[in-house]
Design a protein around this motif. Structure first.
Motif, PDB file in Angstrom:
ATOM      1  N   GLY A 148       0.810  -1.213   0.000  1.00  0.00           N
ATOM      2  CA  GLY A 148       0.000   0.000   0.000  1.00  0.00           C
ATOM      3  C   GLY A 148       0.837   1.255   0.000  1.00  0.00           C
ATOM      4  N   SER A 149       0.350   2.271   0.695  1.00  0.00           N
ATOM      5  CA  SER A 149       1.031   3.563   0.728  1.00  0.00           C
ATOM      6  C   SER A 149       2.282   3.482   1.585  1.00  0.00           C
ATOM      7  CB  SER A 149       0.083   4.636   1.277  1.00  0.00           C
ATOM      8  OG  SER A 149      -0.462   4.222   2.516  1.00  0.00           O
ATOM      9  N   LYS A 150       3.173   4.432   1.375  1.00  0.00           N
ATOM     10  CA  LYS A 150       4.473   4.426   2.037  1.00  0.00           C
ATOM     11  C   LYS A 150       4.651   5.686   2.869  1.00  0.00           C
ATOM     12  CE  LYS A 150       5.655   0.651  -0.174  1.00  0.00           C
ATOM     13  NZ  LYS A 150       5.835  -0.634   0.524  1.00  0.00           N
ATOM     14  N   ALA A 151       5.723   5.706   3.659  1.00  0.00           N
ATOM     15  CA  ALA A 151       6.175   6.869   4.438  1.00  0.00           C
ATOM     16  C   ALA A 151       5.055   7.394   5.328  1.00  0.00           C
ATOM     17  CB  ALA A 151       6.713   7.944   3.505  1.00  0.00           C
ATOM     18  N   TYR A 152       4.916   8.732   5.397  1.00  0.00           N
ATOM     19  CA  TYR A 152       3.954   9.328   6.327  1.00  0.00           C
ATOM     20  C   TYR A 152       2.515   9.008   5.922  1.00  0.00           C
ATOM     21  CZ  TYR A 152       1.500  12.781   9.147  1.00  0.00           C
ATOM     22  OH  TYR A 152       0.647  13.384  10.028  1.00  0.00           O
ATOM     23  N   ASP A 153       2.244   9.063   4.637  1.00  0.00           N
ATOM     24  CA  ASP A 153       0.877   8.832   4.160  1.00  0.00           C
ATOM     25  C   ASP A 153       0.591   7.339   4.123  1.00  0.00           C
ATOM     26  OD1 ASP A 153       0.529  11.536   3.866  1.00  0.00           O
ATOM     27  OD2 ASP A 153       1.166  11.536   1.774  1.00  0.00           O
ATOM     28  N   ALA A 154       0.436   6.733   5.299  1.00  0.00           N
ATOM     29  CA  ALA A 154       0.215   5.299   5.419  1.00  0.00           C
ATOM     30  C   ALA A 154      -1.188   5.035   5.913  1.00  0.00           C
ATOM     31  CB  ALA A 154       1.241   4.683   6.366  1.00  0.00           C
ATOM     32  N   GLU A 155      -1.881   4.068   5.290  1.00  0.00           N
ATOM     33  CA  GLU A 155      -3.205   3.717   5.786  1.00  0.00           C
ATOM     34  C   GLU A 155      -3.068   2.777   6.989  1.00  0.00           C
ATOM     35  OE1 GLU A 155      -3.707   0.336   4.942  1.00  0.00           O
ATOM     36  OE2 GLU A 155      -1.795   0.567   3.945  1.00  0.00           O
ATOM     37  N   LEU A 156      -4.183   2.360   7.539  1.00  0.00           N
ATOM     38  CA  LEU A 156      -4.188   1.674   8.822  1.00  0.00           C
ATOM     39  C   LEU A 156      -3.421   0.357   8.787  1.00  0.00           C
ATOM     40  CD1 LEU A 156      -7.882   2.337   9.940  1.00  0.00           C
ATOM     41  CD2 LEU A 156      -5.801   3.515  10.668  1.00  0.00           C
ATOM     42  N   GLY A 157      -3.518  -0.375   7.692  1.00  0.00           N
ATOM     43  CA  GLY A 157      -2.780  -1.629   7.587  1.00  0.00           C
ATOM     44  C   GLY A 157      -1.276  -1.418   7.640  1.00  0.00           C
ATOM     45  N   SER A 158      -0.793  -0.384   6.962  1.00  0.00           N
ATOM     46  CA  SER A 158       0.632  -0.067   6.997  1.00  0.00           C
ATOM     47  C   SER A 158       1.071   0.380   8.385  1.00  0.00           C
ATOM     48  CB  SER A 158       0.956   1.023   5.971  1.00  0.00           C
ATOM     49  OG  SER A 158       0.640   0.598   4.665  1.00  0.00           O
ATOM     50  N   LEU A 159       0.209   1.133   9.090  1.00  0.00           N
ATOM     51  CA  LEU A 159       0.539   1.555  10.452  1.00  0.00           C
ATOM     52  C   LEU A 159       0.659   0.358  11.384  1.00  0.00           C
ATOM     53  CD1 LEU A 159      -1.721   4.715  10.944  1.00  0.00           C
ATOM     54  CD2 LEU A 159       0.726   4.634  10.456  1.00  0.00           C
TER      55      LEU A 159
END
Length: 297
Positions: free
Chosen positions: A240-251
């Motif tokens: 999914g998204s990377k760095a600061y702009d991370a969705e809940l799964g990445s967090l």
């Protein structure tokens, strides 16, 4: 001057208004509706609500606990992550990406899948048979596996993640609409509409759609839940998204490295994901019960 209302005609309530009155009497469902509006407000105006703007971080304040735990500070209410980024700000951004992406993907699935599934059920002959078996092939493949294949093909990014989820769940929705419409075609009122010369579009609009609202709400809610879980799964696995702009799964994935020392990094995104799914399911169940009660009247 007195007015005699004895012979005044009763005002007939519309089915939608009666359904709203029925829904509003259910306190749990109405509370879920208010919470949904709150989540939508966060998803739309999250950038204004976040206490810190990306890419604000301070490595000297990394892994701070929530403010109610010893060592926490009130200016980082939920603590910080491994590089000192405010967890509340990242959580709000995660809700924006996860919920916003899920709503956009679900709406796209509805707008694409509803006419395709309905037309496939209304049409006869070779075209309907080809569509029927074509989507049966896709249903034989797990949706998450299809999403993985699409992400591998186009590359890992948030946009490709949403595209992968859309294409992987679209056959399920089309098949569900196909079965709902097909089950209504043999009813007497549909046969009467056909004998009156009604077109397929008129039959669909006035004869079928009003009578499949309850299964349509159930199907839409199931697809929406699967969309959220697939977005979170792909983000958790690093697609999914990377760095600061991370969705809940990445967090959640980022916090797994600190699960024992800083469990809040995983706990808060997990609670947010759980609450989103629970609130929307309660809302959908309330709408479904309201539709059933109106139909039984």
């Amino acid at each position: 001057m007195s007015v005699n209302k004895e012979f005044a005609p009763d005002k007939i309530q519309s089915p939608m208004y009666y359904m709203w009155l029925t829904f509003r009497r259910n306190n749990i469902s109405f509370t879920a509706l208010c919470l949904v509006f709150m989540l939508l407000f966060i998803a739309i105006f999250g950038n204004l609500l976040a206490p810190y703007v990306a890419p604000h971080h301070d490595i000297q304040e990394n892994l701070l606990p929530p403010y109610w735990i010893d060592g926490g500070y009130s200016f980082h209410i939920l603590g910080t992550d491994s590089i000192g980024q405010d967890l509340l700000s990242r959580l709000i951004k995660g809700i924006q990406l996860t919920l916003g992406g899920a709503i956009a993907t679900t709406l796209a699935i509805i707008f694409i899948g509803l006419p395709m599934g309905a037309s496939g059920a209304l049409m006869k002959g070779t075209v309907a048979s080809v569509l029927h078996h074509f989507f049966d092939v896709f249903l034989a493949i797990p949706a998450l596996l299809i999403a993985f294949m699409i992400v591998f093909l186009f590359g890992a990014s948030y946009e490709h993640c949403l595209l992968a989820v859309l294409l992987s769940l679209l056959p399920q929705f089309i098949r569900g609409i196909y079965l709902c419409v097909e089950a209504e075609l043999n009813n007497q009122y549909i046969i009467s509409l056909r004998l009156d010369g009604a077109t397929n579009l008129r039959i669909l609009r006035f004869g079928i759609i009003p009578n499949i609202l309850e299964p349509l709400v159930t199907l839409t809610n199931r697809i929406f839940t699967l969309v959220i879980l697939e977005i979170a799964t792909l983000g958790f696995l690093g697609f999914g998204s990377k760095a600061y702009d991370a969705e809940l799964g990445s967090l959640i994935s980022e916090g797994m490295d600190y699960i024992f020392s800083s469990p809040w990094l995983t706990l808060f995104p997990g609670i947010a994901l759980f609450c989103i799914v629970l609130i929307f399911n309660i809302l959908a169940e309330g709408i479904r019960h309201a539709i059933i009660e109106v139909e039984d009247e």
